[in-house]
Every structure is written in C-alpha cells, then in structure tokens.
Scaffold this motif. Structure first.
Motif, PDB file in Angstrom:
ATOM      1  N   ASP A 657      12.795  -6.020  17.877  1.00  0.00           N
ATOM      2  CA  ASP A 657      12.174  -4.820  17.321  1.00  0.00           C
ATOM      3  C   ASP A 657      11.709  -5.127  15.904  1.00  0.00           C
ATOM      4  OD1 ASP A 657      11.516  -2.000  17.179  1.00  0.00           O
ATOM      5  OD2 ASP A 657      13.225  -1.790  15.856  1.00  0.00           O
ATOM      6  N   PHE A 658      10.432  -4.831  15.610  1.00  0.00           N
ATOM      7  CA  PHE A 658       9.911  -5.059  14.266  1.00  0.00           C
ATOM      8  C   PHE A 658       9.208  -3.802  13.784  1.00  0.00           C
ATOM      9  CE2 PHE A 658       6.472  -6.481  11.373  1.00  0.00           C
ATOM     10  CZ  PHE A 658       7.279  -6.952  10.350  1.00  0.00           C
ATOM     11  N   ARG A 659       9.562  -3.368  12.577  1.00  0.00           N
ATOM     12  CA  ARG A 659       8.969  -2.190  11.973  1.00  0.00           C
ATOM     13  C   ARG A 659       8.438  -2.528  10.587  1.00  0.00           C
ATOM     14  NH1 ARG A 659      13.890   1.817  12.311  1.00  0.00           N
ATOM     15  NH2 ARG A 659      15.029  -0.148  12.587  1.00  0.00           N
ATOM     16  N   VAL A 660       7.248  -2.045  10.290  1.00  0.00           N
ATOM     17  CA  VAL A 660       6.645  -2.285   8.986  1.00  0.00           C
ATOM     18  C   VAL A 660       5.967  -1.008   8.510  1.00  0.00           C
ATOM     19  CG1 VAL A 660       4.508  -3.133  10.038  1.00  0.00           C
ATOM     20  CG2 VAL A 660       5.059  -3.752   7.667  1.00  0.00           C
ATOM     21  N   SER A 661       6.054  -0.746   7.231  1.00  0.00           N
ATOM     22  CA  SER A 661       5.359   0.397   6.640  1.00  0.00           C
ATOM     23  C   SER A 661       4.827   0.009   5.272  1.00  0.00           C
ATOM     24  CB  SER A 661       6.285   1.611   6.513  1.00  0.00           C
ATOM     25  OG  SER A 661       7.343   1.345   5.611  1.00  0.00           O
ATOM     26  N   ARG A 662       3.680   0.577   4.938  1.00  0.00           N
ATOM     27  CA  ARG A 662       3.054   0.328   3.642  1.00  0.00           C
ATOM     28  C   ARG A 662       2.618   1.665   3.055  1.00  0.00           C
ATOM     29  NH1 ARG A 662      -1.849  -0.512   1.041  1.00  0.00           N
ATOM     30  NH2 ARG A 662      -1.924  -2.308  -0.397  1.00  0.00           N
ATOM     31  N   GLU A 663       3.115   1.976   1.855  1.00  0.00           N
ATOM     32  CA  GLU A 663       2.806   3.227   1.182  1.00  0.00           C
ATOM     33  C   GLU A 663       2.114   2.927  -0.142  1.00  0.00           C
ATOM     34  OE1 GLU A 663       6.254   5.714   0.817  1.00  0.00           O
ATOM     35  OE2 GLU A 663       7.147   4.867   2.621  1.00  0.00           O
ATOM     36  N   SER A 664       0.999   3.600  -0.355  1.00  0.00           N
ATOM     37  CA  SER A 664       0.228   3.388  -1.580  1.00  0.00           C
ATOM     38  C   SER A 664      -0.036   4.722  -2.256  1.00  0.00           C
ATOM     39  CB  SER A 664      -1.095   2.696  -1.255  1.00  0.00           C
ATOM     40  OG  SER A 664      -1.915   2.599  -2.407  1.00  0.00           O
ATOM     41  N   SER A 665       0.402   4.850  -3.495  1.00  0.00           N
ATOM     42  CA  SER A 665       0.202   6.072  -4.273  1.00  0.00           C
ATOM     43  C   SER A 665      -0.619   5.742  -5.507  1.00  0.00           C
ATOM     44  CB  SER A 665       1.556   6.669  -4.671  1.00  0.00           C
ATOM     45  OG  SER A 665       1.389   7.841  -5.427  1.00  0.00           O
ATOM     46  N   GLU A 666      -1.772   6.398  -5.648  1.00  0.00           N
ATOM     47  CA  GLU A 666      -2.684   6.113  -6.757  1.00  0.00           C
ATOM     48  C   GLU A 666      -2.699   7.280  -7.740  1.00  0.00           C
ATOM     49  OE1 GLU A 666      -6.475   5.337  -5.090  1.00  0.00           O
ATOM     50  OE2 GLU A 666      -5.785   3.686  -3.818  1.00  0.00           O
TER      51      GLU A 666
END
Length: 833
Positions: A657-666
């Motif tokens: 199981d592989f989970r990835v998340s990317r959050e970008s706040s400008e």
C-alpha cells in the motif's frame, strides 16, 4: 464563579432529571424477532473446522440470510446452516457456508481485526443482557483469521480483544467454521434461564454481499437492537474471570542524536479480574509501550493543539464508557505538562523530558442486567526532570518538570429503552507537588423514540482548575462550563438536525480531555438524504448540506458563518465518487490566531471544492484519488492539495500500500511572533505572509505466513517547507499593516523560515504462539529535523534527511496468556469454574 441564566440552566436540568429518574430498561426480545434454539452437550467438540462430531447435524437445514448490502432486505444469494450448543464452560458454534463455486471463495490472510482484506467472513453477535445496545462479536475469515469487536450503540470497538478459539475447513460445498467462546470472554447475568440477543453475519466478498440471520434494516439506526433471540441456555454460571498476561521485553536503543547506546530488560504484567458477572478489573503493572506504532508527527503552525491517536492497547481496549464529550484524551497520561525553568542568559538545557513514565494503570468497566454501566480509570505517572548546564562553569543540575501525577475518571451510564442512555462522568488530575490540579464533571443524555427515528441529545460539563501558587498561599479557583443540545432525525432516507453548543471563556478540560478552543457559541443545522437499496446505476447514494453560525462567548460577538455540502455515490460496479464544497460568504473574525486576548484577525470570505474517486476494493489493484481546492479571492490566496493511494494485492499473503499527498498553500497569512517594548509591554503582534509546501509519503507492506504469523512494514516521510514573503503588524481593528520587522536573527539568518522533516520506520514481526499469547519483534527508526534551509527540492531534502543522526531501537517482547479456569483444570483436573 461563573453564572448561568435560566435559559442556560434548562438543558442541564433536563438530562439531570432523566439521570435521577430514568425510565426502566425494556428488553430487546420483542415479538417479530427470529428465535434460535440451542441445547446443552456433555462432550465438547474438537475445534478443528471439520464438523464430524455427533453433536453437529450431518445434513443441516440451510437458510438464506437477509442482505444488509447491497440489496438491503432481500434474501442472500447463498445458503448458510448454523448450529449452537453449550456446556458448563463455553458456547460452541458451527456454520456450513454453502457456495456453488468454492474455487472463487476469497481468502486473503491478514492481521487480527483487519476487515479490509479480500476475504469472506462469518460472525456471531451476542448480547447477553438482551439490552439492544451492547454486544460481543466474534468473526472468522475464510483464511482462518479472527476478528472481534465490542459493540456499543453505533461504535464497533476493534481494540477489544478476547481469547477464544476458531478453525475453518473447505469442502466441495463451500467452507465450514467451528468456534469456541469461553464464558470468561463474555459477561452475562447469574440467572438460571438466559435469553440472549443474538445474530449471525456472513460476507461474500466477491459479490460484496453482507447479510444477517435476523434482518438488519440499514435505514434504522443501530445493529444490536435488530438482533434475534437465543433460547435454551439454562443453568450456566459466570466463571471466575481471572487472567494474567505477564510479559518480558528486551530493548536495544541506539541514539545517534546524542551518541548513546542502551540495552535494557523489563518485565511486567496485565491482570484482568471479573469482580462479578458484570464488572471487570484491568490492571497494568509496570506497563511497557516501547512497541507502540510511531505517531504521525506534523508541523503545526496553527493556534490549536494537534490531537494524536492513542495506540497503547490498555487505553484503547474496553474504554467506550469513557468516550463522553471529549473529557478523556488518554494521551494526556504519560505526557509532560511542565515547563523547564532556567536562566537563558547563563544556562542551557542539555536534555528535557518528552514523556512522563507510567507507573501503573487500573480500570474497572462493565454493565449489569439492569443496564447500569460503570467505568473507572486511574493512572499514576512519575516525576520528570530536565538537565540544565551552566554555560560558564559547565556544572549541571536537575530541574523538576513534572510532579508525581494521578489521573482519575469515573463514569456511570444507564441504558434506557429505545436505544437511549444517560450518563454522568467526572475526571480529575492531581499533581502531588503543589502544581495545578483539575476537575471536570459532565453529564449527557440521548433519548430516542420507540421507532429509533428521532433523537434528543444534551451534554453539559463544568471545569475547575486549582492554580497552585507559592507554598502557604491559598489556591485560586477557575471555573468554566460547556453545554450542547440537539434534536435530530436519525433514521430513514431524509435525516436532519439542529444543535446549539456553548463553551464559556474559562472552560478548560485539557488537563485530561481535549478541547481545541473554548469561549465559543455555535448554532448548527444539517440535512441529509440517502438511498439504502440499489437504485438505477447506484448501490448507495448520499447527499447532505449543513450550515453553522458562530460567536465568541465573551464578549458575545460574531466570528464566522459557513455552509457545507457533500455527496457520495457507489455504483453497481462498486466504484465510488464523492464531492464536497464549503463557503464562507462574509468576513470572519478569528480571536484565537493572534494568541493575545483582546485581539482578533479579520479574514475575507473564502470557498473550497473537493472531489475524490475510489475503485472496487475486490480487485488486486485498488486506487483512491482526491483533490482539494481552496480560494480567498480578495487576498488572492490559494490552497491546493492532491492525494493518491494505491494498494496492490500480490497474492493472498502479500499486499503493498502506498499513499502520497502534496499540499501547497500560497500567500497564506498567520501568526509569527510578538514584539515587546523595553518596559515589557506588548509592542507588535507580527503576522507573516508565507508559502507552505507539505508532502506526505507512506509505504505499507504486509506479508502473512498464516493466520497466526506475519510481518508488517510501515515507512512514513513527512516534509513541510515554510517560506515567508513578508511581515505585518496586527492592528486593533483586526487588519494587517506593514511592519519593519524582517525576521532576521543576529547572524543574518531567516529565523522563521522552516524546513521540517519526520521520517519513521516501523517493522513488526508477530507470532501468536498460543491463544492470547504472542511473540513480537519490532524495529523502529526515527529521524526528525527542523532548520531554515527552504531553498531545497524534494530529492535533495530526502537525501539530506537520510544522512542525519537517527534513533533506532530493536525490541523483543513475549507475552503469555494465563487463564485461571484453564490453569486450575490443567493442574487439578475436572471442569473449569
């Protein structure tokens, strides 16, 4: 002292009246329920899954259970034959699970209680007091893996683990199950004739079909209240419920950060004793939590505390009675509360405690035949000390940080008719060296009508904090309170509700409980529509909308309002899609972000749109993808996130199981620091405009040798990069003005830019050597860093993180389950008692 006006006293008085004069408990054994007959036996069967003993019918009459999912209310596509017998020591269950295509039976291995595996299941739900609310449930998968839950209303507690036996077998007609449930795994009344609530469950994974022997209508709230009735149990006695779980642990720790190595051996014991047929005493003597899974640590820039999951088994198993109004957050037990006192001009901190050692913990829990539940929890943590060094002389000294601290909880809960209940709870934290003490008392009530359609709920709590001062000076008392009331429709296709929540300015349950921020008043309304049976292209569909209006309690002033809507649909092919959105149409006034009383931060309106899709979990490859978009147009602020997970089932033993998340706040804006004048008066509250990039990667691998032995690997890397573009001075009107503050320290470094990393590895080998007895080997590795090097890409950052000093440990732990009845029978012969 706080004061309540008459309107605020009304909801508190309602549930206190119900608590003092509760309606009588009504049995769940109503007409219209299926009845199941059992019989006594003299010779117990061998639990091997092969149903060849004389006590089992060789040509049983099968029945069709009633589907719970996907076609609720329709007959199952599969036949099932169940038999149940008993003797003086246990219940014995056999089930023949007929399947016209035995080769297609799903039977993936997994850990105990892991219902996410691709496998068929069979289970039994037992409600010994026929309360319609609480049940012990036991499940066996087609791979022979056990699962058990304690059910309390809508809560299925997977942390409850009993010691019982099961086995499975296969033949040309499907598969068979054989189960032995010792009476010491249950709690039941000491009466000559027993009428228990009972239900049987079956899941056929390849069809995603779930069914029950006694029909469960999923438009009606609750599962246990829709059980059938077990007849024929006579002259059984609650046994002496005494078991010991001694353990021994060897731990090797290599602390690369401080350049230390340590080898240690520890031992202790958990004890479980049935005070009577209803209540159980649990004790942890010299507890050891070295093998608990690592926390998902995050960088917290908000004004609120991060709430982490409780992974210590003693504080997760059998604790459903303590889950009242967030007054018990068991992670407080063992946390360090104190601050290190030292002169930062002449001294430096060499080491400070990260936790307070737990000396022992005790709990009592259970419920009797009249529906009275009792919960008691007590834990004692030891003193902690920091090591302080004089910068000039290099002399060191110890400074106490935490005193000897006692945590205590008492809960009394009463089951009422119609799946209703009322309860009273008190929590207390006593620090024995004169530090702050805390006490919180709360009560709640949940009342449903005879059809389990409408519910009235209310909760109220009063907090008291005793602020210790210098020796000989009387303590100052701080009081606060909270209450909430709600009325809702909780069954049927259309469901709705309204609620009000009030928390006074000084309400503070956080010495033992968890509350993000008090001093608030909120009003909420919600509406939901669901379909429970397949319609058109849908197996299931849900849509809901809600709104809230919030104020500050003191001074009573508006803070925010928002509207939220979401929808989710599962199609006939078992794919699912969902979407949600939120809107804050007008300015919000945040009184918590400034971290200074009397100030607030004005934020213009905003909106968000989220969506997600998930594939059929029966397939070897399952995917989940989500996205989140948030905007504040007036400030040109933007937040975007993208997450994905993929699970690949290689075979019935191995899954990845592989989970990835990317959050970008400008261009987000938030609190940074405070500046003070020479006279120590507040000069400026500094806010910053920042870009935040956060990436989270989790790799999980499970390999199971058989239904008793396996390996799990979990690797998590969390990276958060914060870069400030400018700074502002928060004005008295909540607006931001330009500031000369540059955020540069004396060496010319940017002191607020942050590059934060947390890397954890948890590798576990588990082996059940006997019922309730385990050998566990755990290797843990941890890297944590924080600096101001924000001009770095992911690959460079990850490579740098791997080169940092690490803290790793290897522990071997053996626990062995000893049951008094079995030990007595083994040593002296005869029946268990």
């Amino acid at each position: 002292m706080f004061k309540l006006d008459r309107k605020e006293l009304l909801p508190l008085g309602c549930f206190l009246l119900v608590f003092l004069f509760p309606p009588r408990l009504v049995s769940a054994a109503d007409s219209g329920k299926n009845e199941f007959a059992t019989k006594r036996i003299t010779n117990s069967p061998k639990v091997d899954g092969i149903l060849d003993e004389d006590i089992w019918s060789q040509n049983p009459t099968p029945t069709q259970f009633t589907q719970f999912k996907p076609n609720n209310g329709e007959k199952s596509d599969f036949l099932t034959a169940v038999e149940l017998v008993y003797d003086d020591n246990a219940l014995y269950l056999s089930a023949r699970l007929f399947d016209p295509e035995p080769s297609k039976i799903r039977k993936e291995f997994g850990k105990r209680d892991d219902f996410n595996r691709n496998t068929d299941w069979f289970g039994i739900l037992v409600d010994p007091y026929n309360s319609g609310q609480n049940a012990f449930s036991f499940f066996v998968s087609a791979a022979g893996v056990q699962g058990d839950y304690f059910i309390n209303g809508d809560n299925w507690d997977e942390n409850w683990d009993a010691v019982w036996e099961s086995a499975i077998a296969y033949d040309d007609h499907g598969w068979t199950v054989e189960v032995k449930i010792p009476y010491y795994a249950l709690r039941f009344p000491a009466t000559s004739q027993q009428n228990w609530g009972i239900n049987f469950y079956r899941q056929v994974k390849r069809n995603q079909e779930e069914s029950y022997w006694n029909p469960v209508d999923n438009s009606i709230r609750g599962t246990v209240n829709q059980s059938g009735v077990l007849r024929g149990l006579e002259d059984i006695k609650p046994p002496v419920r005494l078991s010991l779980l001694p353990y021994a642990t060897t731990i090797y720790t290599n602390d690369g950060v401080n350049g230390k190595e340590k080898f240690s051996f520890t031992g202790g014991m958990d004890l479980k004793y049935g005070i009577n047929e209803s209540y159980t005493l649990d004790m942890a003597l010299i507890p050891d939590f070295s093998q608990v899974q690592s926390d998902n640590v995050v960088l917290n820039l908000s004004a609120y505390e991060v709430q982490y999951s409780e992974n210590r088994q003693f504080f997760t198993e059998g604790t459903e009675l303590f889950d009242k109004g967030d007054l018990v957050y068991s992670r407080r037990i063992g946390s360090t509360f104190g601050e290190v006192s030292y002169n930062d001009e002449t001294e430096e901190v060499v080491s400070s405690p990260s936790a307070a050692p737990l000396i022992n913990a005790t709990k009592i829990s259970g419920r009797n035949g009249e529906g009275w539940g009792l919960g008691f929890l007590n834990a004692l943590t030891n003193k902690t000390h920091a090591n302080i060094r004089n910068i000039e002389t290099a002399e060191t000294r110890e400074e106490q940080v935490d005193p000897l601290t006692n945590f205590n909880v008492l809960v009394v809960d009463k089951i009422l008719k119609n799946n209703s209940n009322v309860n009273l709870i008190n929590t207390n934290v006593t620090r024995l060296d004169g530090d702050n003490d805390a006490n919180v008392t709360g009560a709640s009530v949940s009342l449903l009508d005879s059809t389990n359609t409408y519910r009235f709920s209310a909760f109220g709590a009063v907090s008291n904090i005793y602020n210790a001062e210098d020796a000989g000076v009387s303590s100052e008392l701080e009081d606060g309170y909270k209450y909430s009331v709600g009325l809702s429709k909780v069954s049927g296709s259309f469901q709705y509700g309204v609620s009000r929540n009030v928390e006074s300015k000084d309400y503070d349950p956080n010495d033992f409980g968890f509350n993000r921020a008090a001093n608030s008043v909120s009003h909420n309304v919600s509406l939901m529509y669901r379909i429970f049976k397949p319609t058109g292209v849908f197996n299931y569909y849900r849509a809901n909308v809600s709104g809230s209006y919030r104020q500050l309690f003191e001074p009573r002033t508006f803070t925010s309002t928002d509207v939220y809507a979401s929808t989710y649909a599962q199609f006939k092919n078992f794919w699912g899609v969902g979407m949600s959105s939120s809107l804050k149409p007008i300015d919000s006034y945040d009184y918590f972000e400034p971290r200074e009383e009397g100030y607030y931060f004005v934020q213009p309106g905003s909106y968000s749109v989220n969506s997600w899709v998930e594939s059929d979990s029966r397939k070897a490859v399952k995917i989940y993808i989500s996205q989140n978009t948030w905007r504040r147009p007036e400030w040109e602020q933007a937040y975007n996130s993208l997450g994905a997970s993929i699970r690949y089932r290689v075979n019935n033993r191995l899954s990845i199981d592989f989970r990835v998340s990317r959050e970008s706040s400008e261009d987000s804006k938030g609190y940074v620091t405070k500046l003070y004048a020479d006279d120590e008066s507040l000069d400026e509250i500094i806010f910053g405009e920042r870009d935040v990039l956060t990436t989270n990667n989790i790799l999980g691998t499970k390999y199971t040798f058989n239904n008793k032995m396996g390996l799990t690997l979990r690797v998590r890397h969390y990276w958060s990069n914060v870069k400030y573009n400018g700074f502002y001075d928060l004005q008295g009107n909540g607006q931001l003005a330009d500031s000369e503050y540059e955020g540069i320290d004396e060496s010319g470094q940017k002191q607020h830019d942050t590059n934060f990393n947390a890397l954890n590895v948890d590798f576990v080998y588990f082996y059940q050597i006997a019922p309730g007895s385990f050998l566990n080997v755990v290797w843990k590795d941890s890297i944590s860093s924080s600096d101001n090097n924000t001009d770095i890409n992911f690959a460079e950052n990850f490579d740098k993180t791997l080169s940092l000093p690490q803290i790793n440990s290897l522990s071997v732990r053996l626990t062995y389950f000893i049951d008094y009845n079995s030990a007595r029978k083994y040593l002296f012969g005869g029946n268990s008692i």
